[in-house]
Design an enzyme around this catalytic site. Structure first.
Site, mmCIF file in Angstrom:
data_model
loop_
_atom_site.group_PDB
_atom_site.id
_atom_site.type_symbol
_atom_site.label_atom_id
_atom_site.label_comp_id
_atom_site.label_asym_id
_atom_site.label_seq_id
_atom_site.Cartn_x
_atom_site.Cartn_y
_atom_site.Cartn_z
ATOM 1 N N SER A 1 -13.322 -6.897 -2.036
ATOM 2 C CA SER A 1 -13.450 -5.879 -3.087
ATOM 3 C C SER A 1 -14.922 -5.530 -3.276
ATOM 4 O O SER A 1 -15.708 -6.337 -3.773
ATOM 5 C CB SER A 1 -12.862 -6.395 -4.405
ATOM 6 O OG SER A 1 -13.238 -5.566 -5.483
ATOM 7 N N HIS B 1 -8.012 3.893 -1.313
ATOM 8 C CA HIS B 1 -9.333 4.055 -0.718
ATOM 9 C C HIS B 1 -9.480 5.354 0.056
ATOM 10 O O HIS B 1 -10.593 5.734 0.427
ATOM 11 C CB HIS B 1 -9.633 2.879 0.223
ATOM 12 C CG HIS B 1 -9.481 1.549 -0.440
ATOM 13 N ND1 HIS B 1 -8.414 0.715 -0.200
ATOM 14 C CD2 HIS B 1 -10.241 0.938 -1.369
ATOM 15 C CE1 HIS B 1 -8.532 -0.370 -0.946
ATOM 16 N NE2 HIS B 1 -9.631 -0.262 -1.654
ATOM 17 N N GLU C 1 -12.942 2.948 2.373
ATOM 18 C CA GLU C 1 -13.330 4.188 1.705
ATOM 19 C C GLU C 1 -14.385 4.938 2.518
ATOM 20 O O GLU C 1 -14.311 6.166 2.673
ATOM 21 C CB GLU C 1 -13.865 3.901 0.304
ATOM 22 C CG GLU C 1 -14.275 5.162 -0.435
ATOM 23 C CD GLU C 1 -14.948 4.888 -1.769
ATOM 24 O OE1 GLU C 1 -15.812 5.705 -2.164
ATOM 25 O OE2 GLU C 1 -14.631 3.873 -2.426
ATOM 26 N N HIS D 1 -7.675 -3.693 -3.253
ATOM 27 C CA HIS D 1 -8.201 -4.974 -2.783
ATOM 28 C C HIS D 1 -7.954 -6.056 -3.832
ATOM 29 O O HIS D 1 -8.794 -6.334 -4.678
ATOM 30 C CB HIS D 1 -9.693 -4.854 -2.455
ATOM 31 C CG HIS D 1 -9.961 -4.086 -1.218
ATOM 32 N ND1 HIS D 1 -11.173 -3.487 -0.945
ATOM 33 C CD2 HIS D 1 -9.168 -3.800 -0.144
ATOM 34 C CE1 HIS D 1 -11.114 -2.887 0.237
ATOM 35 N NE2 HIS D 1 -9.908 -3.051 0.731
#
Length: 314
Positions: free
Chosen positions: A230, A82, A134, A49
């Site tokens: 992020s 991720h 994630e 990110h």
């Protein structure tokens, strides 16, 4: 002289900052693939990110796609840091693609934990933010066993019996204090609860949070270099604000609003684990233009973690 320094406008630079080992590994993976196979190489999702990193790699021939279905047969397909769900991995490996898995090893560790808990018959409570790549990948390891929570209210509302066998795991980029508070509530809520031997929050997120926390109370304002999407960068803003200090995310130096600096004598600067050094440097140059030329580095600890490169297609 001492009095002049106390009254001067200055910057406290919270260190460590910038790329963690997982981000370095992921970015180097794309760079190596471009060097070995030539452009284009395809990356499922954002490799990390960072708008600056994505722009740089795109300019060199990396193509970022939302789905593996957008990758042509025979092409190089890199999975982002991720991580992805097992179903995605099955789909990419079933096709005629050169697959390179750049999942951060610390994220992969959480995937292993969730699989282990589910195989043991435990319901998994994943502390994390819904919609984050994630978290989506981790839930995919055992979707029928996993609940995602990010508040004490969500924990209290879980449709799980108090004495049921439960395990918890965490998104790696959470705020340490928030995660500890939620684990404490899980312990109050469930009598048969287990978790990882060590918190899942990655070393880099913990270190950057500790560094920002250490300077925040000395500052009138904290600026965090990092992308809007992020998670670990946004948590640094939260950490600074939790210390009672005004804080803002700065995705790009031109977005630094000079109005934020009104009455700010000491400005802290931190950076997320996916923020490139050039973004930090650009923010420092912008601050210097606005009269904050004195920069003092505050290094809380030195990082030496490295990860092996991912397995390469044969």
């Amino acid at each position: 002289m001492a009095e002049e320094r106390r009254n001067a406008r200055r910057v406290l630079l919270a260190m460590p900052l910038g790329f963690c080992a997982g981000v370095e590994r992921a970015v180097e993976t794309v760079e190596r693939a471009l060097g070995e196979y030539g452009a284009p190489v395809y990356v499922r999702g954002q490799i990390v990110h960072s708008e600056q990193v994505l722009e740089d790699l795109s300019g060199r021939g990396a193509v970022f796609v939302d789905s593996e279905e957008e990758v042509p047969d025979g092409a190089v397909c890199i999975l982002s840091a991720h991580g992805v769900a097992p179903e995605v991995r099955r789909r990419v490996t079933a096709r005629d693609l050169r697959v390179i898995d750049a999942t951060c090893p610390l994220v992969a560790k959480v995937h292993v934990e969730v699989r282990r808990y589910a195989r043991a018959g435990r319901t998994v409570v994943l502390i994390g933010r819904r919609g984050h790549e994630e978290v989506e990948g981790t839930v995919g390891e055992a979707p029928e066993y996993t609940h995602v929570v990010m508040s004490e209210e969500e924990i209290d509302a879980l449709p799980i019996a108090p004495d049921a066998p439960v395990a918890y795991a965490m998104q790696t980029t959470l705020a340490v204090d928030d995660a500890a508070r939620l684990v404490a509530r899980l312990r109050e809520r469930f009598s048969d609860l287990i978790g990882p031997g060590k918190d899942d929050i990655c070393y880099a997120s913990q270190n950057r949070q500790a560094a920002v926390k250490a300077i925040a109370r000395e500052c009138d304002l904290v600026l965090v270099a990092g992308a809007r999407n992020s998670s670990n960068s946004n948590r640094l803003v939260d950490v600074a604000r939790a210390q009672g200090t005004a804080a803002h995310l700065v995705p790009d130096a031109p977005e630094l609003d000079s109005a934020w600096l009104e009455r700010a004598r000491v400005v802290g600067v931190g950076a997320g684990a996916s923020a490139p050094q050039r973004l930090v440097d650009a923010i420092l140059r912008r601050l210097a233009e606005l009269g904050y030329e004195d920069v003092e580095e505050r290094e809380l600890m030195r990082e030496t973690v490295t990860f092996r490169a991912p397995r390469w297609p044969s």
